[in-house]
Design an enzyme around this catalytic site. Structure first.
Site, PDB file in Angstrom:
ATOM      1  N   THR A 128      -1.441  -0.946  -4.361  1.00  0.00           N
ATOM      2  CA  THR A 128      -2.319   0.201  -4.582  1.00  0.00           C
ATOM      3  C   THR A 128      -1.719   1.432  -3.912  1.00  0.00           C
ATOM      4  OG1 THR A 128      -3.599  -0.125  -2.545  1.00  0.00           O
ATOM      5  CG2 THR A 128      -4.350  -1.289  -4.532  1.00  0.00           C
ATOM      6  N   GLU A 157       0.840  -1.186   0.000  1.00  0.00           N
ATOM      7  CA  GLU A 157       0.000   0.000   0.000  1.00  0.00           C
ATOM      8  C   GLU A 157       0.880   1.242   0.000  1.00  0.00           C
ATOM      9  OE1 GLU A 157      -4.018  -1.200   2.468  1.00  0.00           O
ATOM     10  OE2 GLU A 157      -2.376  -0.281   3.588  1.00  0.00           O
ATOM     11  N   CYS A 158       0.632   2.149  -0.930  1.00  0.00           N
ATOM     12  CA  CYS A 158       1.315   3.444  -0.988  1.00  0.00           C
ATOM     13  C   CYS A 158       2.838   3.267  -0.918  1.00  0.00           C
ATOM     14  CB  CYS A 158       0.799   4.363   0.110  1.00  0.00           C
ATOM     15  SG  CYS A 158       1.169   6.109  -0.167  1.00  0.00           S
ATOM     16  N   GLY A 159       3.480   3.569   0.220  1.00  0.00           N
ATOM     17  CA  GLY A 159       4.923   3.403   0.311  1.00  0.00           C
ATOM     18  C   GLY A 159       5.362   1.981   0.068  1.00  0.00           C
TER      19      GLY A 159
END
Length: 440
Positions: free
Chosen positions: A431, A326-328
């Site tokens: 994502t 997720e993200c990072g």
């Protein structure tokens, strides 16, 4: 039934987090057990709440969580003497469209739960005029319970007297007045507050905040203003885990994950196996899936690129088992990450994604996704709700899109996530949005 209050403010930056932490720490010092919550999508504040209160804090979100989920989340308050929830942004700030139970505004949560609002007002540069602000917030939504205000950043005794006079004339109760105090200000990061685990003087700040709030706020009056919630406390929430033995990256670069997800996975019987990429550790080989949360990989990109054991182990893991970021965590799964100075750092290469932090551009807001492919814990076609907050930009995304993603208003979002299948049946997905829950 447990009584509760919601601490909010007219806008961000007024000091409501510092006031909340001071109250949590002061009440704890008095032997009062307080269950903290954060209204809205924030993965930093709950860690500070936990440190101040000694109880794990969880998010409540009216846009992303249906009413039964909100009720389930209150199971964590069992045994507490009081619930203290902290709002996000301004009291009425949310999105234009209604989600599961509201717009995401803190006012929604106060109304749903029946918790009176205590408004923290920064009175810098004004005196009696602050009463007009307070009165507007108290009256805008008559169905929302409103208790009163805490005045922040008082300049002098004369200033306090003038502001209090205005509040008295408007019929607004004042629970306390806090002078300016830079000693209890929390340091900030490029995405907001620095993480709790990164702050070596956090305990000192909490002690100072507790003493400061206890000296300037009428805590007994606040306790009397709290009201019992009318939401039924249901069984603990059980969310579908991505696996039954989950290798979870957990360190200063990978720590942004909503606490209710971890608790839901545990309640479903899953075992969480933490490891540190920054410590050059790889996922436990006994795990059946790996999850890389968000965080600050851009601040540690060189160290991640040089963590040979981590990179080798996660590549081997991904050959035959699912890995999700997720993200990072999504950025670290990619081919490369370009830092703010324009330096390229090679990442895990589980996806072809190349991201850059060289030119900052804010990406912020709720997300609703329909999965085009399965990801750990969720089948193809599932609807998911989440939240996105980052400044990095995608330069290259050669893999298959994971989902069709829209914002809260229904507009298409270009950050679709990615999917890549690996040789021995493994699958890598990622994502930019942080998962909050399923869409009903």
């Amino acid at each position: 039934m447990i009584r509760g209050l919601l601490i909010s403010a007219p806008a961000s930056g007024t000091g409501k987090t510092t006031v909340t932490l001071g109250l949590l720490a002061a009440l704890r010092a008095q032997g009062i057990s307080v269950q903290p919550y954060k209204s809205g999508p924030d993965y930093i504040d709950p860690a500070f709440h936990t440190a101040a209160s000694g109880r794990a804090s969880f998010n409540l979100d009216s846009w992303a969580m249906p009413k039964d989920t909100l009720g389930n989340m209150l199971a964590h308050a069992a045994g507490a003497d009081l619930i203290l929830a902290e709002g996000s942004m301004g009291l009425f700030d949310g999105v234009a469209t209604v989600g599961e139970t509201g717009s995401g505004a803190s006012a929604d949560m106060a109304t749903l739960m029946g918790w009176p609002v205590v408004l923290v007002i920064d009175v810098s540069g004004q005196a009696q005029s602050a009463a007009a602000v307070a009165l507007g917030f108290a009256k805008l939504r008559p169905e929302m319970p409103f208790a009163g205000v805490i005045l922040n950043r008082i300049a002098s005794p004369r200033h306090e007297a003038l502001v209090r006079a205005g509040m008295e004339a408007a019929g607004i109760r004042v629970f306390g007045a806090l002078p300016r105090n830079p000693e209890i200000t929390l340091p900030e990061r490029h995405l907001g507050l620095i993480q709790a685990e990164e702050n070596p003087v956090l305990e000192t700040i909490l002690q100072r905040a507790a003493a400061f709030v206890a000296a300037h706020v009428d805590i007994p009056a606040l306790l009397l203003a709290a009201k019992a919630t009318e939401v039924t406390i249901a069984e603990p929430l059980r969310l579908p885990p991505p696996g039954m033995r989950i290798a979870l990256a957990r360190d200063a670069a990978f720590s942004f994950i909503y606490p209710h997800l971890l608790e839901g996975w545990r309640q479903a019987g899953a075992t969480i196996l933490p490891f540190s990429p920054l410590g050059n550790e790889g996922p436990d080989d006994s795990a059946d899936c790996c999850w890389l949360p968000g965080g600050y990989p851009e601040l540690h990109a060189g160290k991640i690129a040089g963590a040979s054991v981590f990179l080798q182990k996660i590549k081997r893991f991904a050959e035959s088992r699912p890995v999700h970021g997720e993200c990072g965590g999504y950025m670290a799964m990619g081919a490369a990450l370009i830092d703010k100075d324009g330096v390229r750092h090679e990442m895990a290469g589980l996806l072809g994604l190349v991201t850059s932090y060289e030119k900052r551009k804010m990406h912020l807001g709720y997300r609703i996704a329909k999965l085009a492919h399965a990801m750990p814990g969720h089948a193809s076609g599932s609807g998911l709700r989440g939240h996105e907050f980052h400044y990095s930009t995608i330069l290259d995304q050669p893999d298959a899109p994971l989902a069709e993603v829209h914002d809260a208003n229904g507009a298409t979002v270009p950050e679709t996530g990615s999917l890549r299948r690996h040789a021995q049946g493994g699958i890598a997905t990622g994502t930019y949005f942080h998962l909050i829950g399923r869409a009903t």
